[in-house]
Write a protein that holds these residues in place. Structure first.
Motif, PDB file in Angstrom:
ATOM      1  N   LEU A 125      -6.964  -2.085   5.517  1.00  0.00           N
ATOM      2  CA  LEU A 125      -6.981  -0.770   4.861  1.00  0.00           C
ATOM      3  C   LEU A 125      -8.220   0.000   5.278  1.00  0.00           C
ATOM      4  O   LEU A 125      -9.279  -0.596   5.501  1.00  0.00           O
ATOM      5  CB  LEU A 125      -7.013  -0.940   3.335  1.00  0.00           C
ATOM      6  CG  LEU A 125      -5.815  -1.621   2.696  1.00  0.00           C
ATOM      7  CD1 LEU A 125      -6.074  -1.816   1.208  1.00  0.00           C
ATOM      8  CD2 LEU A 125      -4.551  -0.768   2.887  1.00  0.00           C
ATOM      9  N   ASN A 129      -7.400   4.658   1.730  1.00  0.00           N
ATOM     10  CA  ASN A 129      -6.205   4.086   1.098  1.00  0.00           C
ATOM     11  C   ASN A 129      -6.490   2.732   0.460  1.00  0.00           C
ATOM     12  O   ASN A 129      -5.614   1.881   0.389  1.00  0.00           O
ATOM     13  CB  ASN A 129      -5.052   3.986   2.110  1.00  0.00           C
ATOM     14  CG  ASN A 129      -5.438   3.191   3.351  1.00  0.00           C
ATOM     15  OD1 ASN A 129      -6.616   2.908   3.563  1.00  0.00           O
ATOM     16  ND2 ASN A 129      -4.459   2.817   4.147  1.00  0.00           N
ATOM     17  N   GLU A 132      -4.085   0.991  -1.855  1.00  0.00           N
ATOM     18  CA  GLU A 132      -2.920   0.193  -1.449  1.00  0.00           C
ATOM     19  C   GLU A 132      -3.137  -1.297  -1.684  1.00  0.00           C
ATOM     20  O   GLU A 132      -2.199  -2.081  -1.680  1.00  0.00           O
ATOM     21  CB  GLU A 132      -2.590   0.439   0.030  1.00  0.00           C
ATOM     22  CG  GLU A 132      -1.962   1.792   0.255  1.00  0.00           C
ATOM     23  CD  GLU A 132      -1.645   2.021   1.733  1.00  0.00           C
ATOM     24  OE1 GLU A 132      -1.440   1.041   2.460  1.00  0.00           O
ATOM     25  OE2 GLU A 132      -1.626   3.193   2.138  1.00  0.00           O
ATOM     26  N   GLU A 135      -1.001  -2.934  -4.637  1.00  0.00           N
ATOM     27  CA  GLU A 135       0.312  -3.515  -4.410  1.00  0.00           C
ATOM     28  C   GLU A 135       0.182  -4.916  -3.803  1.00  0.00           C
ATOM     29  O   GLU A 135       0.887  -5.846  -4.177  1.00  0.00           O
ATOM     30  CB  GLU A 135       1.102  -2.606  -3.470  1.00  0.00           C
ATOM     31  CG  GLU A 135       2.586  -2.785  -3.632  1.00  0.00           C
ATOM     32  CD  GLU A 135       3.354  -1.787  -2.775  1.00  0.00           C
ATOM     33  OE1 GLU A 135       2.719  -0.881  -2.209  1.00  0.00           O
ATOM     34  OE2 GLU A 135       4.573  -1.948  -2.683  1.00  0.00           O
ATOM     35  N   THR A 141       2.247  -0.055  -7.774  1.00  0.00           N
ATOM     36  CA  THR A 141       1.681   0.835  -6.763  1.00  0.00           C
ATOM     37  C   THR A 141       0.968   1.991  -7.440  1.00  0.00           C
ATOM     38  O   THR A 141       1.470   2.570  -8.384  1.00  0.00           O
ATOM     39  CB  THR A 141       2.803   1.426  -5.901  1.00  0.00           C
ATOM     40  OG1 THR A 141       3.657   0.362  -5.560  1.00  0.00           O
ATOM     41  CG2 THR A 141       2.258   2.093  -4.664  1.00  0.00           C
TER      42      THR A 141
END
Ligand code: 5AD
Ligand code: SF4
Length: 445
Positions: A125, A129, A132, A135, A141
């Protein structure tokens, strides 16, 4: 702070000790490399893994999941991370570590694709982001577009509050605008709201964070307005990092005038030579920098001043270097991070001619270091014998020494069992170039 090459070694993330953990629980280990922005991002990552039911452990071999939150500022940062990835592959083959995630600035760089393949990293990542990861660790999410809105370090004694991300400058040597993007300023109400929550939850020390915090502006307000507002809501405030082109005299005066602002300024200069400052696209001349320092010293005579300096940028001559030494002497920094130029792929300086030979860079590095340490040592000596009130940042270790900070921003090693987040009265017994040594004389709050 030290007068050496800046941290690319992992930063211990909390005062939590390595140690016992429930062997049945899911475990995760976070390693942070680089700057305070990364330390802050790691705090947010920690919240996520805790919410997902992971216990945090300190050693790779105890962890199911390892998250490397990385720095890309200099070449050897990548080499170090490669060393860690190699070690993790070995642990994975032995069936200990199960999954590895790479986040932060290396994750945002092109090179991450090759690393992912070579080391079979499970998740890569960037800096925009990080959410993320939620998740990946089994949380619902998160839809998120503005990273600083993620919760920070609630309830800790010291908390970082991001006020802006990215950077609008294009310094010749710097990869940050590529990996962190352009400047985005967080609205004032949002910052103040977070500060008020943190303070209500027991936080005693707020550090405002961003690549160029003094460039912050929003709806007609400028950084000094924000700093003043925060200094009214929080008992102790500091900010980093600043850019000389944005630093207003008003802000420097506020540091001196406001009781809750720590009188410590980190203002990277990079070079004392106008010619090099131009090549670097810094946007100011050495004289302007000197003037800012005069204003700061006048506003906060006892305050501490630190800087960043790069030696060996392509094209740097002996004369340029001499000018840097002169500036270091004139400004009498209390500490400095000195960097040997490191070419970062994708930056302008990486393809500039007239590279400086390693041996010359090393000599210049040591000359600047010596100059900084001499000044710092002399300035620190003046504090010996004085009484100070210090804020305990880290509680005492086995040797009985806690780490605190004076209102002037000096780091102090003190013999005390006072808890982090409290203030103690101390007497400064001795001083080195980097820290003061003290004994406790009384405790407050
Ligand atoms: N080489 C050496 N030092 C660098 N810095 C940023 N990029 C480089 C580079 N390519 C230093 C600058 C900056 C600090 C965070 O890192 O001094 O202020
Ligand atoms: Fe990099 Fe320059 Fe921006 Fe600082 S101001 S983050 S050195 S581009």
């Amino acid at each position: 702070m030290s007068s050496t090459t800046k941290t690319t070694t992992p930063i211990p993330l909390s005062s939590k000790r390595a140690g016992r953990f429930d062997p049945k629980a899911k475990t995760a280990c976070i390693r942070t490399f680089g700057c305070q922005m990364n330390v802050h991002d790691s705090d947010r990552i920690r919240r996520m893994i805790q919410d997902a039911g992971y216990a945090e452990v300190q050693r790779y071999e105890d962890a199911d999941l390892v998250i490397l939150n990385t720095c890309y500022v200099r070449e050897n940062a990548v080499d170090r991370v490669k060393g860690h990835l190699g070690e993790l592959n070995r642990l994975r083959r032995e069936g200990r570590v199960k999954r590895v995630a790479l986040t932060g600035c290396i994750g945002a760089a092109e090179e991450s694709a090759a690393l992912r393949q070579t080391y079979e990293i499970d998740l890569v990542l960037g800096t925009h982001n990080t959410y993320e990861l939620a998740e990946f660790v089994g949380l619902p999410t998160m839809q998120e577009t503005y990273t600083p809105e993620l919760p920070g370090t609630e309830g800790g004694h010291n908390a970082f509050v991001t006020i802006m991300t990215g950077c609008n400058y294009q310094c010749s040597y710097c990869i940050v605008p590529t990996v962190r993007g352009r400047m985005v300023c967080r609205p004032m109400e949002s910052v103040i709201g977070e500060v008020e929550n943190l303070v209500a939850g027991g936080t005693g020390y707020i550090t405002l964070l961003g690549q160029t915090v003094d460039a912050w502006r929003h709806e007609g307000k400028r950084f000094c307005d924000l700093l003043e507002a925060v200094s009214e809501s929080a008992p102790r405030v500091w900010f980093t990092t600043s850019h000389p082109s944005n630093m207003e005299d008003r802000t420097l005066n506020a540091i001196g005038e406001r009781d809750t602002i720590v009188k410590r300024l980190h203002l990277p200069v990079q070079s004392g030579s106008d010619r090099m400052l131009k090549v670097m696209h810094r946007g100011y001349k050495a004289e302007k920098y000197r003037r800012k320092i005069e204003v700061f010293r006048e506003a906060a005579p006892d305050g501490t001043l630190s800087t960043d300096i790069i030696v060996g940028h392509p094209g740097e001559t002996e004369e340029d270097h001499e000018q840097t030494l002169r500036l270091v002497e004139d400004c009498a920094f209390d500490s400095a991070y000195i960097f040997k130029f490191s070419p970062r792929r994708g930056t302008e300086a990486a393809s500039l001619p007239e590279t400086v030979p390693d041996a010359v860079v090393q000599r210049r590095f040591l000359e600047v270091l010596r100059q900084v340490e001499q000044n710092a040592f002399t300035r620190n000596q003046r504090k010996v014998g004085g009484e100070e009130e210090i804020y305990i940042r880290h509680g005492s270790t086995e040797d009985g020494k806690a780490i605190g900070e004076t209102w002037s921003g000096h780091a102090v090693h003190v013999n005390t069992d006072a808890a982090p987040g409290t203030y103690v009265k101390v007497r400064i017994e001795s001083a080195g170039p980097h820290v003061l040594y003290a004994d406790e004389t009384g405790t407050r709050a």
